[in-house]
Scaffold this active site. Structure first.
Site, PDB file in Angstrom:
ATOM      1  N   ASP A 192       9.251   2.805  -0.651  1.00  7.28           N
ATOM      2  CA  ASP A 192       8.366   3.496   0.014  1.00  7.28           C
ATOM      3  C   ASP A 192       8.519   3.305   1.580  1.00  7.28           C
ATOM      4  O   ASP A 192       8.316   2.192   2.051  1.00  7.28           O
ATOM      5  CB  ASP A 192       7.079   2.923  -0.391  1.00  7.28           C
ATOM      6  CG  ASP A 192       5.866   3.688   0.421  1.00  7.28           C
ATOM      7  OD1 ASP A 192       4.707   3.523   0.097  1.00  7.28           O
ATOM      8  OD2 ASP A 192       6.471   4.416   1.212  1.00  7.28           O
TER       9      ASP A 192
ATOM     10  N   LYS B  60       4.837   9.523   8.530  1.00  2.00           N
ATOM     11  CA  LYS B  60       4.631   8.989  10.081  1.00  2.00           C
ATOM     12  C   LYS B  60       5.597   9.524  10.683  1.00  2.00           C
ATOM     13  O   LYS B  60       5.628  10.398  11.370  1.00  2.00           O
ATOM     14  CB  LYS B  60       4.590   7.365   9.727  1.00  2.00           C
ATOM     15  CG  LYS B  60       3.305   6.818   9.086  1.00  2.00           C
ATOM     16  CD  LYS B  60       3.191   5.522   9.224  1.00  2.00           C
ATOM     17  CE  LYS B  60       2.565   4.768   7.932  1.00  2.00           C
ATOM     18  NZ  LYS B  60       0.931   4.830   8.585  1.00  2.00           N
TER      19      LYS B  60
ATOM     20  N   TYR C 223       0.884  -1.107   0.001  1.00  2.00           N
ATOM     21  CA  TYR C 223       0.107  -0.015   0.004  1.00  2.00           C
ATOM     22  C   TYR C 223       0.826   1.136  -0.040  1.00  2.00           C
ATOM     23  O   TYR C 223       1.793   1.223   0.863  1.00  2.00           O
ATOM     24  CB  TYR C 223      -0.789   0.058   1.252  1.00  2.00           C
ATOM     25  CG  TYR C 223      -1.720   1.167   1.314  1.00  2.00           C
ATOM     26  CD1 TYR C 223      -1.407   2.128   2.375  1.00  2.00           C
ATOM     27  CD2 TYR C 223      -3.044   1.425   0.389  1.00  2.00           C
ATOM     28  CE1 TYR C 223      -2.431   3.317   2.475  1.00  2.00           C
ATOM     29  CE2 TYR C 223      -3.569   2.294   0.607  1.00  2.00           C
ATOM     30  CZ  TYR C 223      -3.382   3.515   1.776  1.00  2.00           C
ATOM     31  OH  TYR C 223      -4.346   4.694   1.596  1.00  2.00           O
TER      32      TYR C 223
HETATM   33  P1  KE4 Z   1      -0.582   8.395   4.249  1.00  2.00           P
HETATM   34  O1  KE4 Z   1      -1.195   9.126   2.910  1.00  2.00           O
HETATM   35  O2  KE4 Z   1      -1.673   7.757   5.124  1.00  2.00           O
HETATM   36  O3  KE4 Z   1      -0.066   9.342   5.273  1.00  2.00           O
HETATM   37  O4  KE4 Z   1       0.506   7.459   3.827  1.00  2.00           O
HETATM   38  C1  KE4 Z   1       0.149   6.491   2.859  1.00  2.00           C
HETATM   39  C2  KE4 Z   1       1.058   5.198   3.037  1.00  2.00           C
HETATM   40  C3  KE4 Z   1       2.258   5.089   2.169  1.00  2.00           C
HETATM   41  N1  KE4 Z   1       3.137   4.052   2.253  1.00  2.00           N
HETATM   42  C4  KE4 Z   1       2.874   3.168   3.130  1.00  2.00           C
HETATM   43  C5  KE4 Z   1       4.037   2.160   3.342  1.00  2.00           C
HETATM   44  C6  KE4 Z   1       2.011   3.405   4.310  1.00  2.00           C
HETATM   45  O5  KE4 Z   1       1.892   2.605   5.341  1.00  2.00           O
HETATM   46  C7  KE4 Z   1       1.012   4.267   4.184  1.00  2.00           C
HETATM   47  C8  KE4 Z   1      -0.126   4.717   5.109  1.00  2.00           C
HETATM   48  N2  KE4 Z   1      -0.224   3.399   6.153  1.00  2.00           N
HETATM   49  C9  KE4 Z   1      -1.593   3.117   6.671  1.00  2.00           C
HETATM   50  C10 KE4 Z   1      -1.509   2.069   7.449  1.00  2.00           C
HETATM   51  N3  KE4 Z   1      -1.080   0.736   6.993  1.00  2.00           N
HETATM   52  C11 KE4 Z   1      -2.361   4.405   6.948  1.00  2.00           C
HETATM   53  C12 KE4 Z   1      -3.643   4.143   7.869  1.00  2.00           C
HETATM   54  C13 KE4 Z   1      -4.755   4.807   7.093  1.00  2.00           C
HETATM   55  O6  KE4 Z   1      -4.800   4.568   6.007  1.00  2.00           O
HETATM   56  O7  KE4 Z   1      -5.499   5.528   7.990  1.00  2.00           O
END
Ligand code: KE4
Length: 427
Positions: free
Chosen positions: A239, A267, A144
């Site tokens: 990523d 994060k 993701y």
């Molecule tokens: P954000 O746009 O949610 O800040 O980041 C996206 C993203 C990109 N790359 C990786 C490896 C990520 O894990 C994420 C976001 N992680 C999820 C949890 N697995 C965010 C939780 C959510 O969507 O509320």
């Protein structure tokens, strides 16, 4: 456990917010029941609206490696707040955080701050395409990278959890150039490069996957990604939104000794405030506007509150070096959880790296999206609620990573193992 105020607030939220949440990953859709509304966080604890204390193993889905409200982070945000919230003009704080990131991650020679991991990956893909003049990208099923159109294909995390890995609303044209392969399958990757190599702008992957649950790269897989990208002039994007400053101060790339061309972050570098970042080789980043023609912008990018929070977080990590202790605590916890599951004959695997782990209700080692999908998500849901009732707050999906923080004590680890022993015996 009384959760009346959460239930009331959820009914209220449903009236004005889709699904009552601002991110589906926190909707409890996969585990049934209703989300718990949080009043505050303190160290290793979440406290909900009804005053229930939970040992927190999501840490806001990764940012809180130091635990909630770390004094250095709160003090830094307070100081920044005294000077204002956002100016739409540069501040020295942006250079300070950029310099901290560049010093920690040698593959990053230049870095641009944005406001989320999604913005970071979206921008990195655009930059890779602008730099190479190519259109095709390779991603891996179950990884993701945020909800950017071209990557919301067989995506992990909430998309996988809620059964919509390829979302409606994404026009075919947006994903026509996205090639989706299986993680840990170097042969298919090599075959794909043999067929399309000179058309592939980028390969993007989570070097240690967190969004299928934790999936560890098998020996040689990351090396193959690196070799093929080098051979074909393709940009290798790690990523590290989740693994950056989580698995090591230099992220997964430090742990595995692989140097990507670009890295995305998020994060932890915001310490709980909205920050994402993308960076990499100076020659690639030279194409980013205004130094180059590839456009990317953001009203609140680099805002002083988020920069201050990130600077305090990374500075504290650099000074306290918690990684060996975090890994030891995580190893002890995973051993205890595994012994508890084995004691009652529950088939499981529990991959863990640094302070990230997942208890898979799956007899097989999870190596990719297909094997992850063979997990018993119903059993996971019962485990999840059993742990909630015992004051342990886990990610509300089998396909997510759990996070141990520097605030978790050895006593907390013992408490969590004891809770799991009790819950697993009832499943
Ligand atoms: P954000 O746009 O949610 O800040 O980041 C996206 C993203 C990109 N790359 C990786 C490896 C990520 O894990 C994420 C976001 N992680 C999820 C949890 N697995 C965010 C939780 C959510 O969507 O509320």
């Amino acid at each position: 456990m009384n959760r009346e105020r959460s239930q009331q607030q959820f009914q209220r939220a449903l009236k004005s917010i889709p699904g009552g949440v601002n991110s589906p990953a926190r909707a409890f859709g996969a585990v049934g029941g209703e989300p718990i509304f949080i009043q505050r966080g303190e160290g290793q604890f979440l406290i909900d609206l009804d005053g229930n204390y939970f040992l927190d193993f999501i840490g806001s889905w990764g940012p809180h490696i130091l635990g909630h409200r770390h004094p250095a982070v709160i003090s830094a945000i307070d100081s920044a707040l005294a000077r204002g919230t956002s100016f739409g003009a540069p501040t020295e704080l942006e250079s300070e955080l950029a310099e901290l990131v560049i010093a920690a991650v040698p593959s990053i020679e230049k870095v641009r701050m944005v406001n989320s991991g999604t913005e970071a990956t979206m921008s990195a893909i655009r930059v890779a395409r602008g730099f190479t003049g190519r259109d095709k990208i390779i991603k891996f099923a179950g990884c993701y990278h945020g909800h950017v159109d071209s990557l919301l294909v067989k995506a992990g995390s909430g998309a996988l959890t809620l059964g919509v890995p390829s979302s409606p609303g994404v026009p075919a044209g947006c994903t026509a150039d996205t090639i989706v392969l299986e993680f840990n399958d170097p042969q298919t990757l090599a075959d794909t490069f043999a067929a399309h190599g000179d058309k592939i702008a980028a390969v993007i992957l989570e070097p240690v996957v967190g969004n299928m649950g934790v999936v560890i790269p098998q020996a040689g897989f990351l090396e193959t990604c690196r070799e093929l990208c080098t051979k074909h002039g393709t940009v290798l994007i790690f990523d590290e939104v989740m693994t950056g400053f989580r698995l090591a101060f230099g992220g997964a790339q430090e742990l595995f000794g692989i140097t990507p061309d670009m890295t995305t972050l998020g994060k932890i570098i915001g310490g709980g405030l909205p920050v994402g970042a993308y960076g990499g080789r100076a020659d690639i980043m030279a194409v980013v506007s205004p130094s180059g023609p590839v456009y990317q912008a953001g009203t609140l990018s680099g805002n002083p509150l988020a920069m201050s929070s990130g600077i305090a977080t990374l500075t504290t990590l650099r000074e306290t070096k918690p990684y060996a202790t975090l890994a030891a605590k995580t190893e002890k916890l995973c051993r205890g959880l595994s012994e508890a599951a084995s004691a009652v004959g529950i088939s499981h695997t529990i991959p863990h790296v640094g302070s990230m782990f997942t208890l898979f209700f799956n007899p097989n080692v999870v190596t990719d999206n297909t094997t992850a999908g063979q997990s018993d998500t119903k059993l996971f849901a019962r485990y999840f609620w059993g742990m909630i009732e015992r004051g342990v707050y886990l990610p509300c999906s089998q396909f997510e990573a759990n996070f141990v923080s520097a605030a978790h004590t050895d006593g907390d680890i013992e408490t969590t193992i004891a809770a799991a022993r009790a819950v697993l015996a009832t499943l």
